[in-house]
Design an enzyme around this catalytic site. Structure first.
Site, PDB file in Angstrom:
ATOM      1  N   HIS A  82      55.245  33.006  39.886  1.00 26.80           N
ATOM      2  CA  HIS A  82      55.000  34.297  39.225  1.00 26.80           C
ATOM      3  C   HIS A  82      55.333  35.458  40.161  1.00 26.80           C
ATOM      4  CE1 HIS A  82      52.972  37.451  36.939  1.00 26.80           C
ATOM      5  NE2 HIS A  82      52.829  36.593  35.948  1.00 26.80           N
ATOM      6  N   GLY A 163      47.586  54.936  50.617  1.00 29.73           N
ATOM      7  CA  GLY A 163      47.718  54.011  51.745  1.00 29.73           C
ATOM      8  C   GLY A 163      49.128  53.872  52.277  1.00 29.73           C
ATOM      9  N   VAL A 171      49.625  44.898  56.506  1.00 28.57           N
ATOM     10  CA  VAL A 171      50.306  44.854  55.215  1.00 28.57           C
ATOM     11  C   VAL A 171      50.976  43.494  55.023  1.00 28.57           C
ATOM     12  CG1 VAL A 171      52.093  45.898  53.777  1.00 28.57           C
ATOM     13  CG2 VAL A 171      50.671  47.338  55.237  1.00 28.57           C
ATOM     14  N   GLY A 175      49.696  42.319  51.711  1.00 26.64           N
ATOM     15  CA  GLY A 175      50.604  42.830  50.703  1.00 26.64           C
ATOM     16  C   GLY A 175      50.072  44.118  50.101  1.00 26.64           C
TER      17      GLY A 175
END
Length: 564
Positions: A82, A163, A171, A175
Site C-alpha cells: 500500500h 514541522g 524523519v 516518515g
C-alpha cells in the site's frame, strides 16, 4: 446533542501483532474513546484502526496513537503493497453527530500542529483540513511516498504544512503523516438479479461521478475520444461524490455494484439506492437488496427512513427505531444476512456502553423505583415524565390524523406536528434522568470534607452551585412541557375527532408536569443565597404555571365541545 467524531488512522505495521496491540492500547487508554475495529493487512503491512468518542477525547487518543507508532515503527525497514509515507500514514477525523466537517477540519489542523511540535513528525493537512486546493487530494500530499521525503522536504513548494525541516534521522525513522478531515465514507454494495459483471459495471459507470470514456459510434466498442493531451474524454455519471465498480461475488452467486459514497451530504445513501435502481431498471435488471460494508452513521439511516416514509405520504414523527426499520426494509439491507443496527450503527455501538437510566426501565420498574425508600427519582423526574407522556399523546393524535382515511392531502401538516412532538418528548425524557442527576449532585456535596475553613468554604460554594443547578433543571422541564401545549391544542382543534379525548388527557398531563416542576423550582430556590437569582427563577416558573392553567382550561373546553 452529544458531539461524536470518528478517527480512522492507518499505521504502517500489519504483521507484528505486538506492535499493533501497543498502539491500540495507547488509544484505548483515553477515557471516553471506544475502539470499534482493528484491521491489519499482511500484504499491505498496514493496519486500519477505527475508534470514536467525543472530539477532545478522540484527538487526544489519536495523538497518543501517533506517538506510540513513532516509537515502535521504523520506516527505514518498512515494505508493503500500500502507498505510505509514515509510521502513521493518514489520520482523518470524521464528523458523526453534533459536529460539522468544518469543526473537524479545525481540530485536524491543531492536531497536525501538535504532532509536528511535540513529536517532531512533519505533517501535511489534506481533504477538508487542507490549506491549499491541491492538497485536498491525499495523493498530492503523499506523492512519491516515503522514499520521496528527502526531496520534498528540501523544497518549499512540497514541504509539509507543519514541522518543515531538512531530512534527518528523526524523519527517516518516522516518515511524515497526513492529517485531515472528511465526511463519513459509506462502503455499500447493491445486489443485482444477475451474474453478469459486465452489466454490473455498466450500471456502475452510469452512476459514478467519474463516469465512462466517451466513444465514437458504438458506446461499447467505438474508438475512445481523447483530448488534445491524449487523455480519454469522460462522460460523467449521475452521482457526485461516488466511486463505483461492478463485480461478481461467488459467495452470494450474484453481481453487485460496489460503491464508495465519499460525501453523504452531497449524495446520501437513499439517493444512491434510488439511482442505482433506476439505472438497473433501464438495463432490464433489478436491485434486490443492499449490503453495508463496515459501519454506518445513524443519520444516513434516519434520513433514508424519513425519505421513504415521505414517499408513501406517511408521518415521519415516529420512534427512531421505526424510522431505521423503514430504511432497512426499503433498501433491503437484510437481503443477504440479518442487518442488526446495534452492531452496524456507530452511535448505537457507543450507546451500548452507556449506563441505563430511569427512562430505560419498564413502566413497572420505574413505578417500583419511585415507590422505594430512595429519595430519587422524585417529583422532578415524575413531572418530566408526565410532560413526556403529554407530548406523546399529542404526537399519537398527530400520527393517527396523518394516516386517517380521506385526509391524505393533510398528511404533511400532521407529520410536521408529530415531528415536533417527538422532539419535545425526547427532551422531556432526557430531563427525567437529568433531574435525578441534579439531586445526586446535592447529595455528593454532603460527603465533601469540612474540617478546615478552606474545606468549609469549598463545600459551601459547591452546595450553592449544585442547588442552582437543581433549580434550573425543573425550570427546563417547565419550559419543555409548556412548549407542548400548541401541539395538543392543534390536535384538539384539527386532529382526528375520534382521538380528541387523548388530546385532552395530554393537556392535563402537561399542566401537571408544569405545576409539579414548579414546586421543585421553589423548594430548591429556597436554598439559594443569591436571592435575586432565586426570585427570577421562581418568577418565571409561576408565570408559566398561570399560563399553563389557562392553556389547559381552553383546551379542555375544546375537547368537551367536540365530545358533546
Amino acid at each position: 446533542m452529544k458531539r461524536i467524531i470518528e478517527c480512522v488512522p492507518n499505521f504502517s505495521e500489519g504483521r507484528d501483532r505486538t506492535v499493533i496491540d501497543r498502539i491500540t492500547s495507547a488509544i484505548e487508554a483515553v477515557e471516553g474513546v471506544k475502539l470499534l475495529d482493528v484491521d491489519p493487512g499482511e500484504a499491505t503491512n498496514r493496519t486500519v484502526v477505527t475508534f470514536v468518542g467525543e472530539p477532545e477525547a478522540v484527538v487526544e487518543a489519536a495523538f497518543r496513537g501517533v506517538k506510540q507508532a513513532a516509537e515502535l515503527i521504523d520506516m527505514r525497514r518498512h515494505k508493503g503493497a500500500h502507498p505510505r509515507m509514515g509510521a502513521t500514514d493518514v489520520l482523518p477525523l470524521i464528523p458523526i453527530a453534533g459536529i460539522t466537517l468544518e469543526e473537524c477540519a479545525a481540530l485536524s489542523r491543531r492536531l497536525a500542529e501538535r504532532i509536528a511540535d511535540e513529536l517532531r513528525i512533519p505533517t501535511y493537512c489534506y481533504e477538508a483540513a487542507a490549506f491549499t486546493p491541491e492538497r485536498r487530494n491525499l495523493a498530492v500530499c503523499r506523492k512519491g511516498e516515503y522514499e520521496a521525503l528527502p526531496e520534498k522536504l528540501a523544497h518549499e513548494a512540497s514541504a509539509p504544512d507543519f514541522g518543515a525541516r531538512p531530512y534527518d534521522e528523526g524523519v527517516a525513522r518516522t516518515g511524515a503523516t497526513a492529517v485531515g478531515a472528511r465526511d463519513f465514507l459509506i462502503a455499500v454494495n447493491f445486489n443485482l438479479n444477475t451474474t453478469s459483471t459486465r452489466r454490473a459495471n455498466a450500471i456502475a459507470f452510469d452512476v459514478r461521478e467519474k463516469g465512462r470514456p466517451m466513444r465514437e459510434g458504438n458506446p461499447i466498442t467505438g474508438k475512445i475520444v481523447k483530448d488534445e493531451a491524449g487523455n480519454p474524454v469522460m462522460k460523467p455519471g449521475t452521482l457526485k461524490a461516488c466511486k463505483a465498480i461492478g463485480w461478481y461475488i461467488d459467495e452470494y452467486r450474484i453481481a453487485q455494484v460496489s460503491m464508495n459514497l465519499t460525501d453523504i451530504s452531497t449524495t446520501p445513501l437513499h439517493v444512491a439506492f434510488d439511482e442505482v435502481c433506476r439505472a438497473a431498471q433501464a438495463r432490464g435488471l433489478r436491485v434486490t437488496g443492499t449490503e453495508i460494508v463496515g459501519l454506518i452513521p445513524k443519520r444516513a439511516l434516519v434520513e433514508a427512513g424519513r425519505y421513504f416514509l415521505e414517499k408513501q405520504q406517511r408521518s415521519t414523527g415516529i420512534a427512531e427505531e421505526e424510522i431505521v426499520r423503514m430504511a432497512v426494509k426499503s433498501m433491503g439491507l437484510d437481503d443477504l444476512k440479518p442487518f442488526l443496527p446495534e452492531e452496524k450503527v456507530v452511535e448505537y455501538l457507543l450507546e451500548a456502553d452507556r449506563k441505563s437510566g430511569l427512562v430505560d426501565m419498564t413502566c413497572k420498574g420505574f413505578a417500583h423505583e419511585t415507590a422505594s425508600e430512595s429519595p430519587a427519582p422524585g417529583g422532578g423526574s415524575i413531572s418530566a415524565y408526565m410532560g413526556a407522556l403529554g407530548a406523546a399523546l399529542g404526537t399519537m393524535v398527530a400520527n393517527l390524523s396523518s394516516h386517517k382515511a380521506g385526509w391524505d392531502e393533510r398528511w404533511k401538516e400532521f407529520s410536521d406536528w408529530a415531528d415536533k412532538g417527538q422532539e419535545l418528548m425526547a427532551e422531556l425524557l432526557r430531563l427525567v434522568d437529568e433531574d435525578t442527576e441534579a439531586f445526586n449532585r446535592i447529595m455528593a456535596v454532603f460527603s465533601m470534607p469540612k474540617a478546615t475553613d478552606e474545606e468549609k468554604a469549598a463545600r459551601s460554594a459547591a452546595l450553592q452551585e449544585a442547588t442552582l443547578y437543581a433549580t434550573q433543571v425543573p425550570l427546563k422541564t417547565i419550559r419543555a412541557a409548556y412548549a407542548a401545549f400548541p401541539l395538543v391544542r392543534a390536535m384538539a382543534e384539527e386532529g382526528n375527532p375520534n382521538s380528541v379525548s387523548d388530546a385532552g388527557v395530554g393537556a392535563l398531563a402537561i399542566r401537571s408536569a408544569v405545576m409539579g416542576a414548579a414546586l421543585n423550582v421553589k423548594i430548591n430556590a429556597a436554598g439559594l443565597k443569591d436571592r435575586a437569582a432565586a426570585d427570577e427563577l421562581v418568577g418565571e416558573a409561576e408565570r408559566l404555571v398561570a399560563e399553563s392553567q389557562r392553556e389547559e382550561s381552553e383546551i379542555l373546553a375544546i375537547v368537551e365541545r367536540k365530545i358533546n
